[in-house]
Design a protein around this motif. Sequence first.
Motif, mmCIF file in Angstrom:
data_model
loop_
_atom_site.group_PDB
_atom_site.id
_atom_site.type_symbol
_atom_site.label_atom_id
_atom_site.label_comp_id
_atom_site.label_asym_id
_atom_site.label_seq_id
_atom_site.Cartn_x
_atom_site.Cartn_y
_atom_site.Cartn_z
ATOM 1 N N ASP A 1 0.868 -1.170 0.000
ATOM 2 C CA ASP A 1 0.000 0.000 0.000
ATOM 3 C C ASP A 1 0.912 1.229 0.000
ATOM 4 O OD1 ASP A 1 -1.509 2.249 0.753
ATOM 5 O OD2 ASP A 1 -2.953 1.014 1.845
ATOM 6 N N PRO A 2 0.993 1.967 -1.127
ATOM 7 C CA PRO A 2 1.956 3.067 -1.233
ATOM 8 C C PRO A 2 1.832 4.119 -0.137
ATOM 9 C CG PRO A 2 0.985 2.579 -3.370
ATOM 10 C CD PRO A 2 0.209 1.798 -2.358
ATOM 11 N N ALA A 3 0.669 4.287 0.415
ATOM 12 C CA ALA A 3 0.483 5.311 1.448
ATOM 13 C C ALA A 3 0.813 4.761 2.832
ATOM 14 C CB ALA A 3 -0.943 5.839 1.402
ATOM 15 N N ALA A 4 0.008 3.835 3.320
ATOM 16 C CA ALA A 4 0.155 3.350 4.697
ATOM 17 C C ALA A 4 1.441 2.560 4.906
ATOM 18 C CB ALA A 4 -1.052 2.493 5.074
ATOM 19 N N ASP A 5 1.756 1.662 3.981
ATOM 20 C CA ASP A 5 2.932 0.805 4.174
ATOM 21 C C ASP A 5 4.238 1.585 4.112
ATOM 22 O OD1 ASP A 5 1.272 -1.343 4.464
ATOM 23 O OD2 ASP A 5 1.575 -2.136 2.450
ATOM 24 N N ARG A 6 4.282 2.613 3.289
ATOM 25 C CA ARG A 6 5.518 3.405 3.187
ATOM 26 C C ARG A 6 5.815 4.107 4.518
ATOM 27 N NH1 ARG A 6 8.854 4.917 -0.740
ATOM 28 N NH2 ARG A 6 7.515 3.959 -2.316
ATOM 29 N N VAL A 7 4.790 4.588 5.198
ATOM 30 C CA VAL A 7 4.990 5.221 6.504
ATOM 31 C C VAL A 7 5.504 4.199 7.515
ATOM 32 C CG1 VAL A 7 3.818 6.342 8.443
ATOM 33 C CG2 VAL A 7 3.242 6.991 6.086
ATOM 34 N N ILE A 8 4.924 3.013 7.511
ATOM 35 C CA ILE A 8 5.361 1.949 8.425
ATOM 36 C C ILE A 8 6.817 1.587 8.175
ATOM 37 C CG2 ILE A 8 5.031 -0.499 8.977
ATOM 38 C CD1 ILE A 8 2.025 -0.061 8.462
ATOM 39 N N TRP A 9 7.190 1.493 6.893
ATOM 40 C CA TRP A 9 8.562 1.134 6.527
ATOM 41 C C TRP A 9 9.547 2.224 6.959
ATOM 42 C CZ3 TRP A 9 11.915 -2.341 5.906
ATOM 43 C CH2 TRP A 9 13.037 -2.189 5.100
ATOM 44 N N GLN A 10 9.211 3.465 6.745
ATOM 45 C CA GLN A 10 10.094 4.560 7.136
ATOM 46 C C GLN A 10 10.289 4.591 8.657
ATOM 47 O OE1 GLN A 10 11.849 6.319 5.192
ATOM 48 N NE2 GLN A 10 10.880 6.273 3.178
ATOM 49 N N GLU A 11 9.213 4.380 9.391
ATOM 50 C CA GLU A 11 9.316 4.355 10.848
ATOM 51 C C GLU A 11 10.209 3.208 11.310
ATOM 52 O OE1 GLU A 11 5.353 4.121 12.317
ATOM 53 O OE2 GLU A 11 4.914 6.255 11.979
ATOM 54 N N TYR A 12 10.083 2.059 10.668
ATOM 55 C CA TYR A 12 10.917 0.906 11.033
ATOM 56 C C TYR A 12 12.385 1.186 10.740
ATOM 57 C CZ TYR A 12 12.808 -3.855 10.953
ATOM 58 O OH TYR A 12 13.575 -4.985 11.172
ATOM 59 N N LEU A 13 12.661 1.794 9.584
ATOM 60 C CA LEU A 13 14.045 2.121 9.240
ATOM 61 C C LEU A 13 14.668 3.057 10.271
ATOM 62 C CD1 LEU A 13 14.108 2.714 5.352
ATOM 63 C CD2 LEU A 13 15.118 0.820 6.629
ATOM 64 N N GLU A 14 13.949 4.095 10.629
ATOM 65 C CA GLU A 14 14.521 5.108 11.517
ATOM 66 C C GLU A 14 14.572 4.647 12.976
ATOM 67 O OE1 GLU A 14 15.975 7.716 10.304
ATOM 68 O OE2 GLU A 14 15.313 7.178 8.277
ATOM 69 N N VAL B 1 14.402 1.383 14.190
ATOM 70 C CA VAL B 1 15.011 0.081 14.469
ATOM 71 C C VAL B 1 16.309 -0.120 13.696
ATOM 72 C CG1 VAL B 1 14.679 -2.426 14.403
ATOM 73 C CG2 VAL B 1 12.761 -0.935 14.990
ATOM 74 N N VAL B 2 16.228 -0.080 12.364
ATOM 75 C CA VAL B 2 17.399 -0.408 11.541
ATOM 76 C C VAL B 2 18.529 0.583 11.777
ATOM 77 C CG1 VAL B 2 18.234 -0.687 9.174
ATOM 78 C CG2 VAL B 2 15.949 -1.516 9.813
ATOM 79 N N ARG B 3 18.211 1.857 11.827
ATOM 80 C CA ARG B 3 19.239 2.889 11.988
ATOM 81 C C ARG B 3 20.034 2.700 13.271
ATOM 82 N NH1 ARG B 3 18.042 9.433 11.995
ATOM 83 N NH2 ARG B 3 20.224 10.114 12.115
ATOM 84 N N GLU B 4 19.395 2.230 14.332
ATOM 85 C CA GLU B 4 20.041 2.124 15.637
ATOM 86 C C GLU B 4 20.690 0.763 15.871
ATOM 87 O OE1 GLU B 4 20.239 4.803 17.385
ATOM 88 O OE2 GLU B 4 18.984 5.879 15.941
ATOM 89 N N ARG B 5 20.550 -0.155 14.952
ATOM 90 C CA ARG B 5 21.031 -1.525 15.180
ATOM 91 C C ARG B 5 22.506 -1.640 14.802
ATOM 92 N NH1 ARG B 5 16.729 -5.671 13.444
ATOM 93 N NH2 ARG B 5 16.024 -5.339 15.571
ATOM 94 N N ASP B 6 23.309 -2.182 15.702
ATOM 95 C CA ASP B 6 24.742 -2.356 15.461
ATOM 96 C C ASP B 6 24.983 -3.272 14.273
ATOM 97 O OD1 ASP B 6 25.308 -0.773 17.631
ATOM 98 O OD2 ASP B 6 25.608 -2.444 19.026
ATOM 99 N N GLY B 7 25.903 -2.848 13.395
ATOM 100 C CA GLY B 7 26.282 -3.663 12.252
ATOM 101 C C GLY B 7 25.335 -3.588 11.075
ATOM 102 N N TRP B 8 24.331 -2.716 11.167
ATOM 103 C CA TRP B 8 23.340 -2.623 10.093
ATOM 104 C C TRP B 8 23.430 -1.300 9.335
ATOM 105 C CZ3 TRP B 8 18.161 -5.407 9.843
ATOM 106 C CH2 TRP B 8 18.275 -6.706 10.366
ATOM 107 N N LYS B 9 24.517 -0.558 9.483
ATOM 108 C CA LYS B 9 24.627 0.739 8.830
ATOM 109 C C LYS B 9 24.551 0.621 7.313
ATOM 110 C CE LYS B 9 25.061 3.069 12.636
ATOM 111 N NZ LYS B 9 23.908 3.864 13.125
ATOM 112 N N ASP B 10 25.233 -0.378 6.744
ATOM 113 C CA ASP B 10 25.196 -0.556 5.288
ATOM 114 C C ASP B 10 23.787 -0.894 4.816
ATOM 115 O OD1 ASP B 10 25.369 -3.022 6.615
ATOM 116 O OD2 ASP B 10 26.256 -4.015 4.864
ATOM 117 N N PHE B 11 23.090 -1.692 5.597
ATOM 118 C CA PHE B 11 21.714 -2.063 5.255
ATOM 119 C C PHE B 11 20.797 -0.836 5.332
ATOM 120 C CE2 PHE B 11 17.491 -3.766 6.270
ATOM 121 C CZ PHE B 11 17.351 -4.740 5.290
#
Length: 381
Positions: free
Chosen positions: A347-360, A362-372
């Motif tokens: 869903d281009p609207a709702a899912d994109r917001v969920i994905w961005q929130e997850y990236l910022e 969870v992923v951004r703060e996880r050790d060893g995941w900077k390249d990802f």
Amino acid sequence: MSVSVEPTSVHTPAGDREASRQSEALRPHAEHAFAAELAALAAQDDRPRPARWLLSPWAVATYLLGGTLPDGTVITPKYVGPRRIVEVAVTTLATDRALLLLGVPGTAKTWVSEHLAAAVSGDSTLLVQGTAGTPEEAIRYGWNYAQLLAHGPSRDALVPSPVMRAMAEGMTARVEELTRVPADVQDSLITILSEKTLPIPELGQEVQAVRGFNVIATANDRDRGVNELSSALRRRFNTVVLPLPESADAEVDIVSRRVDQIGRSLDLPAVPEGIDEIRRVVTVFRELRDGITADGRTKLKSPSGTLSTAEAISVVTNGLALAAHFGDGVLRASDVAAGILGAVVRDPAADRVIWQEYLEAVVRERDGWKDFYRACREVSA
């Protein structure tokens, strides 16, 4: 009066040509891809076999779950999950009850169905693919209209369905996505499964199922309300629910095995080179699917997609192809990032917001995941 359907022999030049064609197939049928394992099991299988089964129930379960035979032959696992589920499924096929494999998308229902048919009957191709447009003829029988118009209803004009062939030959028929099939077409299975008979009123004849016949159906439990099975039809099935993998390690193992099998047919790099990326893909899918991070500290919103194991296999396979053709052959974060985005953001609207929130968050703060994180941000921009 009963009518016979001539079985198809594989000991013919046509059968040899089929075997040769399967050796070059992009995705061979299970009975061809794992012919050596099936032959090894048959050679050492000294347990009782139901009528017309190629293997005993014990050997069928071993084929699905994997193991090592007394002569040292290694049987690779086709299904990674609770052993009891496989044992119940195999035992069902040895009775007069049909088998319904139920589960969310991506829980290997079709894969298990194919391998069960291959191990039991040596032929997984007696298949009815269920869709909203599946006609009754796909389950019962059809007609060669040139013959029908020229000579009227006759045995020569009748075109047997995969189910009809399975009944006459004592084999296993498969019906995929049964709940996608219109309700009136579904009900054409009731007499077949209860009476083990398929009437042909146009000829005043019938086909009676011989010993060895059974049906494996699959259904997606997210399709409830599409074409729900009637209580009469559901009673004819023993339902086995295939769960999602219990642990991340189990899911990584499943993805690695399937990607390795697919990759060999496509001449892609070996999976061990990208095991770290596979683990990251599986972690992302599981966390978003479960709505919580692996450590249990952060609650997450789940996107609209299923994020199934099958989709993880697709993402990794596509990443390996990118690495092989446009990289150095090693699976990296940049190779899987676009595939993950496509799987998560339906869903281009709702899912994109969920994905961005997850990236910022969870992923951004996880050790060893900077390249990802950088790779995902780049494709998400």
